[in-house]
Enzyme design. Structure first.
Site, PDB file in Angstrom:
ATOM      1  N   GLU A 261       0.475 -12.909  11.504  1.00  0.00           N
ATOM      2  CA  GLU A 261       1.852 -12.690  11.056  1.00  0.00           C
ATOM      3  C   GLU A 261       2.748 -12.395  12.260  1.00  0.00           C
ATOM      4  OE1 GLU A 261       1.773  -9.743   7.913  1.00  0.00           O
ATOM      5  OE2 GLU A 261       0.639 -11.076   6.606  1.00  0.00           O
ATOM      6  N   HIS A 279       5.533 -11.327   4.022  1.00  0.00           N
ATOM      7  CA  HIS A 279       4.903 -10.017   3.767  1.00  0.00           C
ATOM      8  C   HIS A 279       5.920  -9.022   3.182  1.00  0.00           C
ATOM      9  CE1 HIS A 279       1.329  -7.302   5.129  1.00  0.00           C
ATOM     10  NE2 HIS A 279       1.869  -6.848   4.004  1.00  0.00           N
TER      11      HIS A 279
HETATM   12  N1  LIG Z   1       1.635  -7.729   0.344  1.00  0.00           N
HETATM   13  C1  LIG Z   1       1.846  -6.429   0.424  1.00  0.00           C
HETATM   14  O1  LIG Z   1       2.888  -5.987   0.878  1.00  0.00           O
HETATM   15  C2  LIG Z   1       0.806  -5.455  -0.047  1.00  0.00           C
HETATM   16  C3  LIG Z   1       1.214  -4.244  -0.624  1.00  0.00           C
HETATM   17  C4  LIG Z   1       0.227  -3.350  -1.025  1.00  0.00           C
HETATM   18  C5  LIG Z   1      -1.122  -3.646  -0.870  1.00  0.00           C
HETATM   19  N2  LIG Z   1      -1.467  -4.831  -0.307  1.00  0.00           N
HETATM   20  C6  LIG Z   1      -2.894  -5.188  -0.140  1.00  0.00           C
HETATM   21  O2  LIG Z   1      -3.478  -5.182  -1.437  1.00  0.00           O
HETATM   22  C7  LIG Z   1      -4.795  -4.667  -1.311  1.00  0.00           C
HETATM   23  C8  LIG Z   1      -5.242  -4.139  -2.657  1.00  0.00           C
HETATM   24  O3  LIG Z   1      -4.501  -2.981  -2.971  1.00  0.00           O
HETATM   25  P1  LIG Z   1      -4.926  -2.034  -4.184  1.00  0.00           P
HETATM   26  O4  LIG Z   1      -3.982  -0.901  -4.162  1.00  0.00           O
HETATM   27  O5  LIG Z   1      -5.090  -2.790  -5.444  1.00  0.00           O
HETATM   28  O6  LIG Z   1      -6.352  -1.542  -3.668  1.00  0.00           O
HETATM   29  P2  LIG Z   1      -7.535  -0.917  -4.542  1.00  0.00           P
HETATM   30  O7  LIG Z   1      -8.448  -0.277  -3.561  1.00  0.00           O
HETATM   31  O8  LIG Z   1      -6.979  -0.103  -5.655  1.00  0.00           O
HETATM   32  O9  LIG Z   1      -8.235  -2.199  -5.180  1.00  0.00           O
HETATM   33  C9  LIG Z   1      -9.016  -3.075  -4.451  1.00  0.00           C
HETATM   34  C10 LIG Z   1     -10.102  -3.575  -5.366  1.00  0.00           C
HETATM   35  O10 LIG Z   1     -10.858  -4.553  -4.664  1.00  0.00           O
HETATM   36  C11 LIG Z   1     -12.210  -4.394  -5.072  1.00  0.00           C
HETATM   37  N3  LIG Z   1     -13.082  -5.023  -4.095  1.00  0.00           N
HETATM   38  C12 LIG Z   1     -13.423  -4.602  -2.863  1.00  0.00           C
HETATM   39  N4  LIG Z   1     -14.250  -5.487  -2.275  1.00  0.00           N
HETATM   40  C13 LIG Z   1     -14.430  -6.491  -3.166  1.00  0.00           C
HETATM   41  C14 LIG Z   1     -15.159  -7.701  -3.146  1.00  0.00           C
HETATM   42  N5  LIG Z   1     -15.882  -8.064  -2.078  1.00  0.00           N
HETATM   43  N6  LIG Z   1     -15.102  -8.510  -4.232  1.00  0.00           N
HETATM   44  C15 LIG Z   1     -14.363  -8.184  -5.300  1.00  0.00           C
HETATM   45  N7  LIG Z   1     -13.648  -7.026  -5.395  1.00  0.00           N
HETATM   46  C16 LIG Z   1     -13.690  -6.199  -4.333  1.00  0.00           C
HETATM   47  C17 LIG Z   1     -12.418  -2.907  -5.190  1.00  0.00           C
HETATM   48  O11 LIG Z   1     -13.509  -2.610  -6.033  1.00  0.00           O
HETATM   49  C18 LIG Z   1     -11.092  -2.476  -5.788  1.00  0.00           C
HETATM   50  O12 LIG Z   1     -11.166  -2.407  -7.214  1.00  0.00           O
HETATM   51  C19 LIG Z   1      -4.671  -3.605  -0.208  1.00  0.00           C
HETATM   52  O13 LIG Z   1      -5.916  -3.376   0.436  1.00  0.00           O
HETATM   53  C20 LIG Z   1      -3.667  -4.205   0.740  1.00  0.00           C
HETATM   54  O14 LIG Z   1      -4.335  -4.897   1.771  1.00  0.00           O
HETATM   55  C21 LIG Z   1      -0.545  -5.748   0.109  1.00  0.00           C
HETATM   56  O1  LIG Z   2       5.414  -2.658   4.133  1.00  0.00           O
HETATM   57  C1  LIG Z   2       4.455  -3.016   4.779  1.00  0.00           C
HETATM   58  O2  LIG Z   2       4.296  -2.775   5.953  1.00  0.00           O
HETATM   59  C2  LIG Z   2       3.350  -3.774   4.039  1.00  0.00           C
HETATM   60  C3  LIG Z   2       2.393  -2.820   3.474  1.00  0.00           C
HETATM   61  C4  LIG Z   2       1.385  -3.434   2.566  1.00  0.00           C
HETATM   62  O3  LIG Z   2       0.849  -4.609   3.036  1.00  0.00           O
HETATM   63  C5  LIG Z   2       0.317  -2.428   2.294  1.00  0.00           C
HETATM   64  O4  LIG Z   2      -0.855  -2.683   2.544  1.00  0.00           O
HETATM   65  O5  LIG Z   2       0.672  -1.362   1.802  1.00  0.00           O
END
Ligand SMILES: NC(=O)c1ccc[n+]([C@@H]2O[C@H](COP(=O)([O-])OP(=O)(O)OC[C@H]3O[C@@H](n4cnc5c(N)ncnc54)[C@H](O)[C@@H]3O)[C@@H](O)[C@H]2O)c1
Ligand SMILES: O=C(O)CC[C@@H](O)C(=O)O
Length: 323
Positions: A261, A279
């Protein structure tokens, strides 16, 4: 008395600065400027980041005074938690602050991909009124496959169920009846891939999840399937995804996150059937205010030596990778 230095390395909500209080000296650095970061962290007692700054072992080693790294958000793939733990540095994230925003973004991208919203809007602004070219597909009655049924996955399931989608999910770590209560059918990854009309991944980036959706997985999907990634770049292998999209093995993709990114030069940016955002999953005023406030409160507690909620230094079965 000299106040502890809190170094803010990514853009944070003003609420974060307010919540840090007056007993700290706040400094700012562009965390993507490696040289500036390594110099600035030398005097820092606390480092505050979002996803843009890599707080890796080199940064931690360059920071002899560092007591705490605060991550305003969920993902810890940009923080070397193991190196921090070895150095006695506490790491705290905000595991719930932005989950609604990330789930809403996922729903937005699902709808945008299904109805060609960005492509049609772009064409219209170029002066072209092309209604049949942008005929889309309905979500009602379609199967949504959720890979990773954690906090965000569940919120997406609840929202897309209201659109009339049948939700199936793969998550080997989910225990209990939560999925059943929500009407979600748990299944294996292969079954999910063959049945889903839309696949959305909500996983942490770990050695186990990098490339989880690769060429083999994409070959199992329906040619009409759409893939959505608002989790982390690389969970869906980008080269394999581009190949599958070009070959017509799947219908489309919507991506908020990328292996690198910004994803300069990525072939995915040139494909008509790919919807992209830079993102933005957590980029709402509400999520940033919550994340900023919560992470600032954790940092303030850590600097006082008080217990910190959301400290993540304990070993986790799916600790995020720095890969
Ligand atoms: N795009 C964004 O801005 C943004 C924002 C927030 C979070 N995220 C990403 O989203 C991800 C998920 O967030 P969340 O709050 O739901 O996390 P979380 O920990 O609540 O959920 C993740 C899930 O993935 C499962 N998991 C782990 N390894 C696995 C595998 N190999 N196969 C299948 N399932 C598996 C876990 O059991 C868990 O239920 C974060 O780790 C982060 O990287 C991105
Ligand atoms: O706002 C950001 O920096 C992205 C955060 C998001 O990817 C997260 O994992 O919470």
């Amino acid at each position: 008395m000299k106040h502890p230095v809190v170094l803010i390395a990514d853009p944070l909500s003003p609420a974060a600065v307010d919540a840090l209080g007056e007993d700290v000296e706040i400094r700012h650095v562009d965390g993507t400027d490696r040289t500036a970061l390594l110099a600035a962290v030398r005097d820092a007692d606390a480092l505050l980041v979002r996803s843009g700054t890599r707080a890796d072992a080199e940064v931690i080693d360059a920071a002899p005074r560092l007591k705490v790294i605060g991550r305003a958000g969920v993902g810890l793939d940009n923080v070397d938690v193991a190196a921090a733990t070895r150095a006695g540095v506490l790491v705290a994230n905000t595991p719930t602050a932005n989950i609604v925003s990330a789930a809403e973004m996922t729903c937005a991208l699902l709808l945008a991909a299904a109805r060609n919203v960005p492509q049609a809007g772009h064409a219209l602004k170029q002066g072209s009124w092309e209604r049949s070219r942008f005929t889309g597909v309905e979500l009602a009655g379609k199967v949504l496959g959720i890979v990773g049924l954690g906090r965000i996955g569940v919120l997406v399931a609840e929202r897309m169920t209201a659109f009339g989608m049948k939700v199936i999910a793969y998550d080997p770590y989910v225990v209990g009846d939560r999925a059943t209560e929500l009407g979600i059918e748990m299944t294996g990854l292969d079954d999910l891939l063959t049945r889903a009309d839309f696949v959305t991944v909500h996983l942490p980036r770990t050695p186990e999840t990098i490339g989880l959706i690769g060429a083999d997985a994409l070959r199992k999907a329906k040619p009409t399937a759409y893939f959505v990634n608002v989790a982390r770049g690389g969970i869906i292998d980008e080269a394999a995804l581009a190949d599958a999209l070009r070959a017509g093995d799947i219908a489309g993709a919507a991506l908020d996150v990328f292996e690198t990114e910004p994803p300069s030069g990525s072939p995915l940016l040139t494909l008509d059937n790919v919807v992209v955002t830079p993102h933005l999953g957590a980029s709402t005023y509400e999520a940033q205010e919550k994340a900023g406030t919560q992470v600032a409160e954790s940092v303030a507690l850590a600097l006082k030596g008080a217990p910190v909620p959301n400290a993540v230094n304990a070993p986790s079965p799916y600790a995020e990778s720095m890969a």
